[in-house]
Design a protein around this motif. Structure first.
Motif, mmCIF file in Angstrom:
data_model
loop_
_atom_site.group_PDB
_atom_site.id
_atom_site.type_symbol
_atom_site.label_atom_id
_atom_site.label_comp_id
_atom_site.label_asym_id
_atom_site.label_seq_id
_atom_site.Cartn_x
_atom_site.Cartn_y
_atom_site.Cartn_z
ATOM 1 N N LEU A 1 46.860 8.509 45.559
ATOM 2 C CA LEU A 1 47.323 7.135 45.407
ATOM 3 C C LEU A 1 46.827 6.561 44.077
ATOM 4 N N HIS A 2 47.707 5.839 43.407
ATOM 5 C CA HIS A 2 47.397 5.204 42.134
ATOM 6 C C HIS A 2 47.775 3.726 42.201
ATOM 7 N N ASP A 3 47.336 2.967 41.196
ATOM 8 C CA ASP A 3 48.041 1.728 40.894
ATOM 9 C C ASP A 3 48.617 1.857 39.493
ATOM 10 N N ASN A 4 49.687 1.097 39.248
ATOM 11 C CA ASN A 4 50.437 1.282 38.009
ATOM 12 C C ASN A 4 49.725 0.788 36.765
ATOM 13 N N GLU A 5 48.958 -0.305 36.910
ATOM 14 C CA GLU A 5 48.560 -1.111 35.758
ATOM 15 C C GLU A 5 49.811 -1.563 35.001
ATOM 16 N N GLU A 6 50.830 -1.852 35.750
ATOM 17 C CA GLU A 6 52.118 -2.282 35.203
ATOM 18 C C GLU A 6 52.956 -2.797 36.360
ATOM 19 N N THR A 7 54.027 -3.469 36.050
ATOM 20 C CA THR A 7 54.931 -3.951 37.085
ATOM 21 C C THR A 7 55.778 -2.810 37.635
ATOM 22 N N PHE B 1 44.166 19.668 40.912
ATOM 23 C CA PHE B 1 44.559 18.716 41.946
ATOM 24 C C PHE B 1 46.058 18.412 41.883
ATOM 25 N N TYR B 2 46.590 18.060 40.700
ATOM 26 C CA TYR B 2 47.982 17.595 40.721
ATOM 27 C C TYR B 2 48.983 18.705 40.977
ATOM 28 N N GLN B 3 48.617 19.975 40.705
ATOM 29 C CA GLN B 3 49.542 21.052 41.044
ATOM 30 C C GLN B 3 49.655 21.235 42.557
ATOM 31 N N HIS B 4 48.706 20.657 43.299
ATOM 32 C CA HIS B 4 48.699 20.755 44.758
ATOM 33 C C HIS B 4 48.842 19.386 45.425
ATOM 34 N N SER B 5 49.323 18.398 44.677
ATOM 35 C CA SER B 5 49.317 17.031 45.196
ATOM 36 C C SER B 5 50.686 16.378 45.070
ATOM 37 N N ILE B 6 50.872 15.331 45.877
ATOM 38 C CA ILE B 6 52.009 14.426 45.734
ATOM 39 C C ILE B 6 51.450 13.094 45.256
ATOM 40 N N GLY B 7 51.999 12.566 44.158
ATOM 41 C CA GLY B 7 51.485 11.351 43.556
ATOM 42 C C GLY B 7 52.304 10.130 43.946
ATOM 43 N N GLY C 1 51.574 19.455 56.243
ATOM 44 C CA GLY C 1 50.348 19.856 56.917
ATOM 45 C C GLY C 1 49.090 19.408 56.202
ATOM 46 N N ILE C 2 49.096 18.191 55.683
ATOM 47 C CA ILE C 2 47.946 17.663 54.941
ATOM 48 C C ILE C 2 47.059 16.870 55.896
ATOM 49 N N PRO C 3 45.774 17.166 55.969
ATOM 50 C CA PRO C 3 44.886 16.410 56.864
ATOM 51 C C PRO C 3 44.807 14.941 56.458
ATOM 52 N N LEU C 4 44.757 14.076 57.440
ATOM 53 C CA LEU C 4 44.649 12.643 57.182
ATOM 54 C C LEU C 4 43.169 12.254 57.134
ATOM 55 N N ASP C 5 42.506 12.651 56.062
ATOM 56 C CA ASP C 5 41.111 12.274 55.859
ATOM 57 C C ASP C 5 40.891 12.039 54.375
ATOM 58 N N ARG C 6 39.692 11.545 54.044
ATOM 59 C CA ARG C 6 39.445 11.114 52.665
ATOM 60 C C ARG C 6 39.077 12.260 51.724
ATOM 61 N N GLN C 7 39.148 13.493 52.196
ATOM 62 C CA GLN C 7 39.056 14.620 51.275
ATOM 63 C C GLN C 7 40.438 15.117 50.876
ATOM 64 N N HIS C 8 41.468 14.550 51.494
ATOM 65 C CA HIS C 8 42.827 14.993 51.191
ATOM 66 C C HIS C 8 43.774 13.831 50.887
ATOM 67 N N ILE C 9 43.457 12.648 51.380
ATOM 68 C CA ILE C 9 44.182 11.438 51.000
ATOM 69 C C ILE C 9 43.291 10.751 49.975
ATOM 70 N N LEU C 10 43.644 10.893 48.709
ATOM 71 C CA LEU C 10 42.748 10.562 47.613
ATOM 72 C C LEU C 10 43.268 9.391 46.795
ATOM 73 N N GLY C 11 42.351 8.697 46.143
ATOM 74 C CA GLY C 11 42.712 7.827 45.047
ATOM 75 C C GLY C 11 42.559 8.596 43.752
ATOM 76 N N GLN D 1 38.179 9.969 32.940
ATOM 77 C CA GLN D 1 39.164 10.020 34.022
ATOM 78 C C GLN D 1 39.396 8.622 34.601
ATOM 79 N N HIS D 2 40.631 8.348 35.016
ATOM 80 C CA HIS D 2 40.990 7.030 35.532
ATOM 81 C C HIS D 2 40.255 6.706 36.838
ATOM 82 N N TRP D 3 40.252 5.425 37.212
ATOM 83 C CA TRP D 3 39.481 4.971 38.377
ATOM 84 C C TRP D 3 40.325 4.094 39.308
ATOM 85 N N ASP D 4 41.641 4.184 39.218
ATOM 86 C CA ASP D 4 42.508 3.435 40.126
ATOM 87 C C ASP D 4 42.606 4.163 41.482
#
Length: 709
Positions: free
Chosen positions: A293-299, A345-351, A385-395, A410-413
């Motif tokens: 999960l991100h925030d845009n820093e934009e509209t 991370f991003y090769q294995h992630s959905i943003g 099949g992604i676990p719903l925990d904070r090691q897999h649902i990330l900011g 590295q960003h902090w959003d």
């Protein structure tokens, strides 16, 4: 993140715009330059307010929220605006001098109304555009005239009485030049909040201006709805934004649409020069383990236009709008988005991008956004099949930089104001105790509404987009460099999603410091981006020690080995980034939930083991023919040299063995040698929560140990 021979086409536009503009001659200097520098701009505001019938507090606050009352010496600001009223006049010459080479966004920038307000304002004030740009007093006159014209447009051709400050809300919202109703209303809300609190500022050129506080002044909360704005998305561009989906990949119970991102070969003679994501066939080519999960820093609109440009070199799978939670998918989930600057991370992630600004998060992180994002995450987690925990649902803030040089940048959003506890509740995976109070592992879970803290920040300056948001931030001399200390300001005290970590069990003890963020050995700070002293909601850590509150004379329970007592409240020490870090646990098991978990600790006989922030394969994993063709080892594993896992320390893991890998996506059409191949190594790693961010340890270096009570 691209192979070395690819080059980004977009430089930092703002700095070039500021630097490339020639020094103004005498004729362009402010007509008030000979006056007292401490009062001249203030007097110009008063005169313009009287001339055009705009209440002085309204005019001052609009200008403050547009420019912080800065004039920039007649030169364009970072966002292409001139003078205290931020009147815009973006030209092709400006773009040329800035070295802005994108042929994709340029036509949109040159016709965007938000970037061309100076001409209309100048005409209303009876001056030419050059004067409105270069002369401070005339710029203020022109801005006041424009603001008054907006009020007449929506108020039957007349102005409200001077004392009727709320009656100007619609004009203030219109002055934001926003394309979305919420953005216009937020700008108006900020303007009126500034009137309530008041401001006194000395600008960079020595002008001292003051807006006295008027605590009783509030705006009309729904005035922006009168503007009749509709959200805009980039026009269909089948060449540069080819459709890759026939329908969005979304759950049926949310509002969702598809607007393809820029995906185009930039150099017709080089198939490796493309933007703005990697073709793949996940999960067949690489598994999907995370959702980021991100925030845009934009509209919302600005983000869609940025991702519409393939030369922007950034992408995400989804965008969530703040106003109503509408979801826009921009690329297939099977492909790889360039969203978090760490390939492991991003090769294995959905943003998932979310409309908003981290330092004003509570304004933008709406309930509609929480619910839509949660529904989308539940859908994607079930699908892959992604676990719903904070090691897999990330900011994004949970993902480390992939090398020693990238760790501190590295960003902090989505930042300190994203309510992780509420979000995990919506996912159906609440953060709750599932172990006895004496468990040696806790999940950090401060009570969000009660966990009100002051953090400081430096508002980011936004890039030029077709529809820039109202938040431009303060400008400093070297916009390519970090924000200077003097530009940081305290954010209002409000709910936060983390606990401060200290070197001792005392609120007066120094904050712990991450060695990459504080290479000089200084203590941690209360800055939002200083993630090295913040443990975030849902993250799990091993308990080292416990101590009572300072006012509590009861003896300490527990021991340095962990475990430790069923008392509510007090202080808890955890292993965090290689050090013992204390946080004030004010609500006992509620805010430090005892949980069952697996932990890793160095194997017997090892004094310490390396920590990694990526999980790339060893050199032998790449065939010699590929290494020869590529020109060397494409990605090699590097130790995070300032981190370690020492004997006696332990960190939480999910216990799943991860095979080291790197996915090669070289040409846009997959035609390169061994293209779209996932190179897998023989080394296996465990994912751990190491500090505020995730990390990896070599499975051969550690033992996996269940939590104890």
């Amino acid at each position: 993140m691209r192979p070395p021979r690819r080059k980004a086409l977009i430089p930092v536009l703002a700095t070039a715009l500021v630097a490339a503009t020639a020094t103004l001659g005498p004729a362009a200097r402010s007509t008030a330059a000979a006056a007292d520098p401490a009062t001249t701009r203030q007097a110009a505001f008063a005169a313009a307010a009287a001339e055009f019938g705009v209440p002085l507090p309204i005019l001052l606050s609009v200008s403050y929220n547009e420019s912080l009352w800065e004039a920039h010496g007649g030169k364009p600001s970072f966002a292409g605006g001139y003078g205290p009223m931020n009147l815009t006049n973006l030209t092709q010459d400006d773009l040329n001098r800035a070295g802005f080479s994108s042929s994709f966004r340029t036509p949109d920038l040159l016709k965007a109304p938000a970037l061309h307000t100076a001409a209309e304002a100048a005409a209303l004030a009876g001056i030419d555009v050059a004067t409105a740009e270069a002369d401070d007093a005339q710029n203020i006159r022109a801005g006041a005239a424009l603001l008054a014209s907006y009020e007449k447009q929506y108020n039957h051709g007349i102005l409200p009485p001077t004392r009727d400050l709320p009656g100007w809300t619609v004009a203030v919202a219109r002055y934001s030049e926003a394309t979305e109703t919420k953005i216009a209303q937020v700008f108006a809300d900020d303007v009126y909040a500034t009137i309530r609190t008041g401001q006194t500022v000395t600008t960079q050129d020595g002008q001292t201006l003051s807006l006295p506080s008027r605590p009783w002044v509030f705006d009309q909360t729904n005035a922006a709805a009168r503007l009749g704005l509709v959200s805009v998305v980039p026009p269909a561009d089948p060449v540069h934004d080819p459709a890759q989906l026939t329908a969005p990949e979304c759950p049926a119970d949310i509002s969702c649409s598809y607007s393809p991102n820029g995906y185009y070969q930039l150099d017709p003679n080089d198939a490796s020069s493309y933007g703005a994501h990697d073709p793949a066939n996940r999960p067949a080519t690489t598994d999907i383990r995370y959702i980021t999960l991100h925030d845009n820093e934009e509209t919302n609109d600005g983000t869609l236009w940025l991702f519409h440009d393939p030369s922007y070199f950034a992408s995400a799978h989804y965008e969530v709008r703040s106003e109503d939670g509408h979801v826009t998918q921009m690329m297939p989930t099977k492909d790889i988005a360039w969203d978090s600057a760490n390939e492991s991370f991003y090769q294995h992630s959905i943003g998932i991008e979310q409309e908003g600004y981290a330092l004003t998060g509570a304004t933008w992180y709406s309930e509609a956004m929480y619910r839509s994002t949660a529904a989308l995450v539940r859908y994607l987690a079930a699908k892959y099949g992604i676990p719903l925990d904070r090691q897999h649902i990330l900011g994004h803030d949970d993902i480390p930089g992939s090398s020693n040089t990238r760790i501190p940048t590295q960003h902090w959003d989505p930042g300190p104001y994203w309510n992780w506890s509420h979000f995990m509740d919506l996912l159906g995976a609440p953060i709750r105790p599932d172990a006895p109070p004496t468990s040696n592992v806790i999940a950090v879970n401060p009570v969000f509404q009660l966990n009100q803290q002051v953090v400081s920040g430096c508002m980011n300056i936004q890039d030029l987009t077709p529809f820039p948001g109202p938040y431009h931030g303060a400008e400093w001399p070297n916009l390519n460099g970090p924000c200077p200390d003097g530009y940081y300001k305290d954010m209002p005290k409000q709910p936060t999603n983390f606990v401060w970590l200290r070197t001792a069990p005392s609120d007066s003890a120094p904050l712990v410091a991450d060695p990459y963020l504080h290479a000089d050995g200084s203590a941690g700070t209360t800055r939002a981006q200083d993630w090295g002293d913040q443990a975030s909601t849902g993250q799990e850590f091993v308990v080292v020690d416990r101590a009572p509150d300072q006012s509590d004379t009861a003896p300490r329970s527990g021991s340095s080995a962990g475990g430790g007592g069923s008392r509510a409240g007090g202080w808890i020490a955890i292993w965090f980034g290689g050090q013992k870090a204390w946080f004030h646990n004010q609500f006992g098991p509620l805010s430090a939930a005892p949980v069952k978990a697996l932990t890793v600790t160095p194997k017997a006989g090892k004094t310490s083991v390396p920590v990694y922030t990526a999980s790339f394969p060893e050199a032998a994993a790449y065939p010699a023919a590929f290494v020869s063709w590529y020109g060397g080892i494409p990605r090699s594993q590097r130790i995070a040299s300032k981190y370690l896992l020492a004997a006696g320390q332990a960190y939480v893991t999910d216990g799943k063995l991860l095979t080291s890998d790197w996915f090669n996506a070289y040409n846009i059409d997959g035609s390169a040698f061994m293209d779209q191949t996932d190179f897998k190594g023989g080394t296996q790693y465990y994912l751990i929560t190491y500090n505020h961010r995730m990390a990896f340890v070599n499975a051969a270096d550690v033992d996996v140990v269940p939590s104890t009570s």
